[in-house]
Motif scaffolding. Sequence first.
Motif, mmCIF file in Angstrom:
data_model
loop_
_atom_site.group_PDB
_atom_site.id
_atom_site.type_symbol
_atom_site.label_atom_id
_atom_site.label_comp_id
_atom_site.label_asym_id
_atom_site.label_seq_id
_atom_site.Cartn_x
_atom_site.Cartn_y
_atom_site.Cartn_z
ATOM 1 N N VAL A 29 4.004 7.471 6.459
ATOM 2 C CA VAL A 29 5.047 7.981 5.562
ATOM 3 C C VAL A 29 5.959 8.944 6.320
ATOM 4 C CG1 VAL A 29 5.492 9.416 3.527
ATOM 5 C CG2 VAL A 29 3.708 7.651 3.457
ATOM 6 N N ARG A 36 0.826 -1.218 0.000
ATOM 7 C CA ARG A 36 0.000 0.000 0.000
ATOM 8 C C ARG A 36 0.856 1.263 0.000
ATOM 9 N NH1 ARG A 36 -2.139 -0.699 4.692
ATOM 10 N NH2 ARG A 36 -1.391 1.191 5.723
ATOM 11 N N ILE A 37 1.873 1.305 0.867
ATOM 12 C CA ILE A 37 2.701 2.516 0.984
ATOM 13 C C ILE A 37 3.600 2.677 -0.230
ATOM 14 C CG2 ILE A 37 4.482 3.649 2.371
ATOM 15 C CD1 ILE A 37 1.667 3.658 3.608
ATOM 16 N N LEU A 87 1.540 4.133 -2.905
ATOM 17 C CA LEU A 87 1.244 5.529 -2.566
ATOM 18 C C LEU A 87 2.406 6.444 -2.961
ATOM 19 C CD1 LEU A 87 -0.504 7.668 -1.103
ATOM 20 C CD2 LEU A 87 0.625 6.980 1.022
ATOM 21 N N THR A 89 -1.767 9.325 -5.813
ATOM 22 C CA THR A 89 -3.013 9.323 -5.040
ATOM 23 C C THR A 89 -2.838 10.108 -3.745
ATOM 24 O OG1 THR A 89 -2.346 7.222 -4.055
ATOM 25 C CG2 THR A 89 -3.785 7.121 -5.967
ATOM 26 N N ASP A 142 -2.090 6.740 6.619
ATOM 27 C CA ASP A 142 -0.943 6.472 5.758
ATOM 28 C C ASP A 142 -0.003 7.666 5.673
ATOM 29 O OD1 ASP A 142 -1.908 3.972 5.369
ATOM 30 O OD2 ASP A 142 -2.534 4.253 3.280
ATOM 31 N N ALA A 143 -0.533 8.874 5.752
ATOM 32 C CA ALA A 143 0.324 10.059 5.732
ATOM 33 C C ALA A 143 1.254 10.065 6.941
ATOM 34 C CB ALA A 143 -0.531 11.323 5.710
ATOM 35 N N ILE A 146 4.123 14.270 1.248
ATOM 36 C CA ILE A 146 3.145 13.480 2.005
ATOM 37 C C ILE A 146 3.402 13.612 3.506
ATOM 38 C CG2 ILE A 146 2.331 11.132 2.491
ATOM 39 C CD1 ILE A 146 2.903 10.435 -0.424
ATOM 40 N N PRO A 179 -3.210 10.376 0.184
ATOM 41 C CA PRO A 179 -3.290 9.414 1.286
ATOM 42 C C PRO A 179 -4.308 9.825 2.337
ATOM 43 C CG PRO A 179 -1.415 10.849 1.614
ATOM 44 C CD PRO A 179 -2.003 11.226 0.277
ATOM 45 N N ASP A 180 -4.803 8.844 3.083
ATOM 46 C CA ASP A 180 -5.614 9.178 4.254
ATOM 47 C C ASP A 180 -4.646 9.520 5.394
ATOM 48 O OD1 ASP A 180 -4.620 6.808 5.331
ATOM 49 O OD2 ASP A 180 -6.506 5.714 5.169
#
Length: 677
Positions: free
Chosen positions: A172, A153-154, A157, A162, A168-169, A200, A164-165
């Motif tokens: 990161v 997923r990361i 990203l 995309t 996930d931000a 991000i 991120p929510d």
Amino acid sequence: MRHKHDVLSKISLTEELILLMLDEKTGYLEVSPGWEFSCVMAGTVIADLTLRGRIDTDLERLYLTDPTPTGDDVLDMVLQEIAATKKVYDTQYWIEKNTSRVDHIISTYFDRLVDRKIIVQELGGFFSPARLVSRSGIYPSNDLETYREAKLRITELILNDTIPDPHDAILVAMMNVCIGFKHLLHEEDHVERQDRIDWISKLDLVGRTVATAVKNSTIRPRLEIPQIKPVPKVKMKDILRQKDFFRGWISRGLYGLYKHHGPIMKMPFDMKGHPLYVMVGQDANQWFQKHGRYYLRTKEFMRDIEHEIDDANASLHSSDGSDHFKMRKSMKDAYSRSALGKRLPDLYEYHRSFIGKWKEGDEIAVGPAFRRLARVQVSRISLNVDVSEFEEELMEFIHRVMMTHGLGLPSFILKTPKMKRYRKYAIQLKDMVIQSHTPRQRKGKPVDMADKFLEINRNAPYALSELDLTYSIVSTMFVSIYMGSTLAFIIHCLLKNPDIHEAVYKEAEKIFGNGKVPKEKDFSLENIDVTHRVILESARMFAVVPWQVRGVVNQFKFDNYEIPSGSRLILGGTAAHYDEDLFRNPNKFDIDRYLPERAEHKQPGTYAPYGLGTHTCPGQRQMNLQLVVNTMLLVYHLNLELVNKNRELKINPLPTSSPRKNVKFRVVGIRNPIPAA
């Protein structure tokens, strides 16, 4: 700013950060432990609490918004402390405050990830993604939602555009702070996408605030850092006062030094020109188990032993990191319990053929007899060759190599004409194995250790060359020393404790009585309860390998003591076996200490007969089954008694612990007939 982001049913930030840094090549975290790493982990816990709406934070302060427990033990421990503090501190303060909990945080979440079947744990403290997660890229979940695996997923990203929510931000941002993307991404992708990573990382206020606090903590920590303490120095007279060393009771002697000097000490002599330190005790064992892989290496100790046998340079014993992890995984099928389970009829035959030669009235030296028995079994089951023509000479050579390079004795004792002759048997053993392991001969037969060594040599000769192959095959015979000596102690303990001996006989009678040929499933813990506890207790009191030696390749701190790189370290892991705070009456043979209501051996860092850390014996479950079978068969077929039963047990501690040659038993009679081969 508070995020109303529902993560209660999802995996936590901290768990996902651990998964992101889990290196599938080495079986552990990418990032070395230290202050910076501790700050990142503590900061992620703070971010988790913020996402769950329990605290709010900005660049200048952190304050409580909701004291309701989250249901997560780790988060609630931190939340409770924040709620109990009247003064308002900033995020950096709370990050530094919680760095001391990082070991607990990591171990708790690793256990939880194993329980959730997201990762699996192997012997030696290695972790791998569960097969289902690896194949599907999705975490198992009890609710209706599906959660994609973090690395996939990361990575997507970062490589795509995309948005991120918040979850996930923040991930990161944390990965960016600990330079984790250099491990997750290819170097070119990392360099090319660094601007996006930075962008991000700044998207979410929580991630930005925590990341800034982490950076500030690594640059200028506010909390007082404990001062380095001088390492206690052991004098020669301190060692001479420990009478247990002269009796061969190494574990008990090390515990005596620990009581006077503490968990770490410097020896009054060097090891091959390198300063020598010793670590002992429960805390030392736990540190070694969790962190030893980052600072210690086996190569420095093992290389001379390897070079002595066909100039080898790599093996399961001496490799570390990804090489060791990959080799362990490659060998797994051969040293598993089920591998021996397929050879149980052969094991019964080899045992009975050996003890069938003993006659009533024979007096037999315990240690040598059981080491010979173990050699027969190991050579024929693990290597599928018969080394009876030269086994004594080969084992004498192996013993001399281990004594010389393990203790730093003069190398000329390996240059004698006799040792030069005996060295050739190592090559002869390798040639015998190769000749007996052609595809046609091995077709349809259970996989053994030699099969796996030859497979690695064929598929990855750079990892295990032909020279390395000789050592790897010969080193399999080391197991016979360990197993034979362990069996000798077990039988000695049984003969000293008649009631327990009789209880083991009753278990053996149920399994082997009336001519039964038991299968692996018959040796369940329920059926071998007493025998199993006898083996556990014998291994506690008489650990065959009481210590481990490592080279210090990176300077490290333990308990505010600093150990320099380039030194040698002995971990006396089994000294904890004699700690009266851990084991009730540790000098007493007591198999009840392993009952569920006591379970003294399950306290962290207390029980280490098979070693600790990444080199924990990978075949211990196989060896335990082999010990159970040998113990039960011996007790079932023969009546034995100790010669000079009142004599104090003295131990020969080198190269591995074993009863001295004057410890003997007498064959009193045949209890149940021994079937002819």
